[in-house]
Design a protein around this motif. Structure first.
Motif, PDB file in Angstrom:
ATOM      1  N   TRP A   1      19.391 -92.192  11.281  1.00  0.00           N
ATOM      2  CA  TRP A   1      18.640 -93.186  11.291  1.00  0.00           C
ATOM      3  C   TRP A   1      18.850 -94.192  12.573  1.00  0.00           C
ATOM      4  CZ3 TRP A   1      14.437 -93.703   9.349  1.00  0.00           C
ATOM      5  CH2 TRP A   1      14.145 -93.076   8.224  1.00  0.00           C
ATOM      6  N   SER A   2      19.857 -94.272  13.061  1.00  0.00           N
ATOM      7  CA  SER A   2      20.228 -95.017  14.460  1.00  0.00           C
ATOM      8  C   SER A   2      19.453 -94.657  15.649  1.00  0.00           C
ATOM      9  CB  SER A   2      21.849 -95.182  14.767  1.00  0.00           C
ATOM     10  OG  SER A   2      22.632 -96.017  13.690  1.00  0.00           O
ATOM     11  N   PHE A   3      19.479 -93.207  15.708  1.00  0.00           N
ATOM     12  CA  PHE A   3      18.714 -92.297  16.604  1.00  0.00           C
ATOM     13  C   PHE A   3      17.290 -92.768  16.398  1.00  0.00           C
ATOM     14  CE2 PHE A   3      16.188 -88.411  16.757  1.00  0.00           C
ATOM     15  CZ  PHE A   3      15.884 -88.301  18.211  1.00  0.00           C
ATOM     16  N   TYR A   4      16.549 -92.811  15.314  1.00  0.00           N
ATOM     17  CA  TYR A   4      15.315 -93.143  15.182  1.00  0.00           C
ATOM     18  C   TYR A   4      15.267 -94.716  15.372  1.00  0.00           C
ATOM     19  CZ  TYR A   4      10.700 -94.482  13.520  1.00  0.00           C
ATOM     20  OH  TYR A   4       9.317 -95.026  13.696  1.00  0.00           O
ATOM     21  N   ALA A   5      15.968 -95.589  15.152  1.00  0.00           N
ATOM     22  CA  ALA A   5      16.033 -97.184  15.262  1.00  0.00           C
ATOM     23  C   ALA A   5      16.106 -97.387  16.858  1.00  0.00           C
ATOM     24  CB  ALA A   5      17.254 -97.857  14.730  1.00  0.00           C
ATOM     25  N   ALA A   6      16.927 -96.666  17.692  1.00  0.00           N
ATOM     26  CA  ALA A   6      16.924 -96.846  18.986  1.00  0.00           C
ATOM     27  C   ALA A   6      15.492 -96.678  19.554  1.00  0.00           C
ATOM     28  CB  ALA A   6      17.853 -95.942  19.702  1.00  0.00           C
ATOM     29  N   HIS A   7      14.868 -95.817  19.000  1.00  0.00           N
ATOM     30  CA  HIS A   7      13.425 -95.377  19.662  1.00  0.00           C
ATOM     31  C   HIS A   7      12.487 -96.633  19.173  1.00  0.00           C
ATOM     32  CE1 HIS A   7       9.789 -93.227  20.101  1.00  0.00           C
ATOM     33  NE2 HIS A   7       9.346 -93.646  18.932  1.00  0.00           N
ATOM     34  N   TYR A   8      12.595 -96.841  17.926  1.00  0.00           N
ATOM     35  CA  TYR A   8      11.634 -97.846  17.412  1.00  0.00           C
ATOM     36  C   TYR A   8      11.860 -99.395  17.971  1.00  0.00           C
ATOM     37  CZ  TYR A   8       9.306-100.852  14.133  1.00  0.00           C
ATOM     38  OH  TYR A   8       8.582-101.827  13.450  1.00  0.00           O
ATOM     39  N   PHE A   9      13.063 -99.491  18.111  1.00  0.00           N
ATOM     40  CA  PHE A   9      13.383-100.867  18.914  1.00  0.00           C
ATOM     41  C   PHE A   9      13.519-100.869  20.494  1.00  0.00           C
ATOM     42  CE2 PHE A   9      14.546-101.774  14.571  1.00  0.00           C
ATOM     43  CZ  PHE A   9      14.085-102.701  14.333  1.00  0.00           C
ATOM     44  N   ASN A  10      13.170 -99.750  21.002  1.00  0.00           N
ATOM     45  CA  ASN A  10      13.542 -99.398  22.706  1.00  0.00           C
ATOM     46  C   ASN A  10      14.692-100.032  22.999  1.00  0.00           C
ATOM     47  OD1 ASN A  10      12.406 -98.574  25.022  1.00  0.00           O
ATOM     48  ND2 ASN A  10      11.530-100.585  25.447  1.00  0.00           N
ATOM     49  N   LEU A  11      15.811 -99.517  22.375  1.00  0.00           N
ATOM     50  CA  LEU A  11      17.045 -99.989  22.714  1.00  0.00           C
ATOM     51  C   LEU A  11      17.985 -98.889  23.325  1.00  0.00           C
ATOM     52  CD1 LEU A  11      18.070-102.656  19.867  1.00  0.00           C
ATOM     53  CD2 LEU A  11      17.600-102.979  22.312  1.00  0.00           C
ATOM     54  N   ASN A  12      18.597 -99.063  24.335  1.00  0.00           N
ATOM     55  CA  ASN A  12      19.595 -97.818  24.747  1.00  0.00           C
ATOM     56  C   ASN A  12      20.901 -97.981  24.137  1.00  0.00           C
ATOM     57  OD1 ASN A  12      20.342 -95.888  26.551  1.00  0.00           O
ATOM     58  ND2 ASN A  12      21.073 -97.263  28.203  1.00  0.00           N
ATOM     59  N   ILE A  13      20.665 -97.325  22.735  1.00  0.00           N
ATOM     60  CA  ILE A  13      21.922 -97.110  21.931  1.00  0.00           C
ATOM     61  C   ILE A  13      21.858 -95.908  21.564  1.00  0.00           C
ATOM     62  CG2 ILE A  13      23.017 -97.755  19.662  1.00  0.00           C
ATOM     63  CD1 ILE A  13      21.640-100.462  19.967  1.00  0.00           C
ATOM     64  N   ASP A  14      23.112 -95.161  21.819  1.00  0.00           N
ATOM     65  CA  ASP A  14      23.255 -93.535  21.375  1.00  0.00           C
ATOM     66  C   ASP A  14      24.232 -93.552  20.147  1.00  0.00           C
ATOM     67  OD1 ASP A  14      22.091 -92.480  23.840  1.00  0.00           O
ATOM     68  OD2 ASP A  14      23.906 -92.823  25.044  1.00  0.00           O
ATOM     69  N   ALA A  15      23.565 -92.803  19.000  1.00  0.00           N
ATOM     70  CA  ALA A  15      24.227 -92.458  17.888  1.00  0.00           C
ATOM     71  C   ALA A  15      24.921 -91.023  17.852  1.00  0.00           C
ATOM     72  CB  ALA A  15      23.255 -92.815  16.684  1.00  0.00           C
ATOM     73  N   PHE A  16      26.214 -91.272  17.184  1.00  0.00           N
ATOM     74  CA  PHE A  16      27.098 -90.150  16.953  1.00  0.00           C
ATOM     75  C   PHE A  16      27.687 -90.359  15.612  1.00  0.00           C
ATOM     76  CE2 PHE A  16      27.465 -91.252  21.561  1.00  0.00           C
ATOM     77  CZ  PHE A  16      26.845 -90.303  22.107  1.00  0.00           C
ATOM     78  N   SER A  17      28.092 -88.945  15.173  1.00  0.00           N
ATOM     79  CA  SER A  17      28.807 -89.266  13.980  1.00  0.00           C
ATOM     80  C   SER A  17      29.969 -88.188  13.934  1.00  0.00           C
ATOM     81  CB  SER A  17      28.042 -88.836  12.762  1.00  0.00           C
ATOM     82  OG  SER A  17      27.597 -87.518  12.841  1.00  0.00           O
ATOM     83  N   GLY A  18      31.144 -88.310  12.982  1.00  0.00           N
ATOM     84  CA  GLY A  18      31.906 -87.382  12.845  1.00  0.00           C
ATOM     85  C   GLY A  18      32.691 -87.384  11.675  1.00  0.00           C
ATOM     86  N   GLY A  19      33.811 -86.817  11.234  1.00  0.00           N
ATOM     87  CA  GLY A  19      34.690 -86.819  10.120  1.00  0.00           C
ATOM     88  C   GLY A  19      36.124 -86.715  10.420  1.00  0.00           C
ATOM     89  N   THR A  20      36.808 -86.875   9.331  1.00  0.00           N
ATOM     90  CA  THR A  20      38.093 -86.546   9.638  1.00  0.00           C
ATOM     91  C   THR A  20      38.527 -84.975   9.290  1.00  0.00           C
ATOM     92  OG1 THR A  20      38.518 -87.072   7.228  1.00  0.00           O
ATOM     93  CG2 THR A  20      38.955 -88.983   8.911  1.00  0.00           C
ATOM     94  N   GLU A  21      37.522 -84.280   8.666  1.00  0.00           N
ATOM     95  CA  GLU A  21      37.698 -82.781   8.242  1.00  0.00           C
ATOM     96  C   GLU A  21      36.083 -82.290   8.675  1.00  0.00           C
ATOM     97  OE1 GLU A  21      38.604 -82.094   4.309  1.00  0.00           O
ATOM     98  OE2 GLU A  21      39.941 -84.113   4.199  1.00  0.00           O
ATOM     99  N   LEU A  22      36.305 -80.966   8.950  1.00  0.00           N
ATOM    100  CA  LEU A  22      34.950 -80.189   9.429  1.00  0.00           C
ATOM    101  C   LEU A  22      34.428 -79.677   7.852  1.00  0.00           C
ATOM    102  CD1 LEU A  22      35.952 -78.298  12.611  1.00  0.00           C
ATOM    103  CD2 LEU A  22      34.414 -80.572  12.272  1.00  0.00           C
ATOM    104  N   THR A  23      33.274 -79.847   7.858  1.00  0.00           N
ATOM    105  CA  THR A  23      32.477 -78.988   6.830  1.00  0.00           C
ATOM    106  C   THR A  23      31.210 -78.549   7.209  1.00  0.00           C
ATOM    107  OG1 THR A  23      31.559 -80.951   6.000  1.00  0.00           O
ATOM    108  CG2 THR A  23      33.562 -80.371   4.788  1.00  0.00           C
TER     109      THR A  23
END
Length: 211
Positions: free
Chosen positions: A67-89
């Motif tokens: 959703w942050s990936f989409y919001a950066a497009h919608y609001f025309n902001l240079n914001i990169d979104a990532f995600s991660g965990g403390t474990e891999l699944t």
């Protein structure tokens, strides 16, 4: 292989979620603090990296990233979104399904039984975002970043997050408990809508602060 989205417009889902969501005073204050930190860093460098973190990087943190990936497009902001965990699944299939129902497209990038990766887009997207389960410290997650933990376990198990210039705890109810129930779709939709709405609030506030 391309996993097709529904006929729902991502824009309509995003705007509708923002209007339906009701925020408590405490939640609104927290979102405002996140937006202020984002705007502060944006003013310095004209770019911000967000890293949404939960335990398994399977549901809530993935929703935050997409959703942050989409919001950066919608609001025309240079914001990169990532995600991660403390474990891999893996990027959970029910998370993919609820995002498809919000208009997102998933194209299989790398097939792996345990943890496939997807190029994610939406109608009108100028680029894609790569979705797969990874540790929050994975090299793909550009640093430095603003860390946003989305589950209590991740917040508790990460007393220190290296490379985080700001850190916030923004917990959401885990839809995992509904996986084997007839409430699954409804529960994932509710979480999907809440995260979309709160991301909207953050980005909308950032846009206004930068005006």
């Amino acid at each position: 292989m391309i996993l097709k989205a529904s006929n729902v417009s991502t824009k309509n889902f995003f705007l509708s979620a923002s209007k339906k969501n009701s925020l408590s005073a405490d939640r609104k204050l927290l979102l405002l603090k996140i937006a202020e930190a984002v705007a502060l860093e944006y003013g310095k460098n004209e770019v911000v990296h967000l890293n949404f973190i939960c335990t398994h990087n399977a549901r809530r943190s993935q929703l935050g990233q997409v959703w942050s990936f989409y919001a950066a497009h919608y609001f025309n902001l240079n914001i990169d979104a990532f995600s991660g965990g403390t474990e891999l699944t893996a990027f959970h299939r029910n998370t993919i399904k609820t995002l498809q129902k919000a208009g997102f497209h998933f194209q299989l990038e790398n097939f792996c039984h345990q943890n496939p990766s997807y190029n994610i887009s939406f109608d009108g997207a100028r680029k894609t975002v790569l979705g797969f389960s990874k540790l929050y410290s994975d090299p793909i997650n550009t640093t430095p970043f603003i860390a946003i933990t989305t589950c209590n376990n991740a917040d508790k198990n990460c007393p220190f997050i290296k490379k985080a210039i700001h850190r916030f705890h923004l917990p959401f109810v885990d839809p995992k408990a509904s996986d084997a129930t007839d409430k699954r779709d409804e529960t994932y939709l509710k979480t999907n809508q809440q995260i979309a709405a709160e991301v909207y609030f953050i980005f909308d506030t950032v846009k206004k602060l930068l005006a």
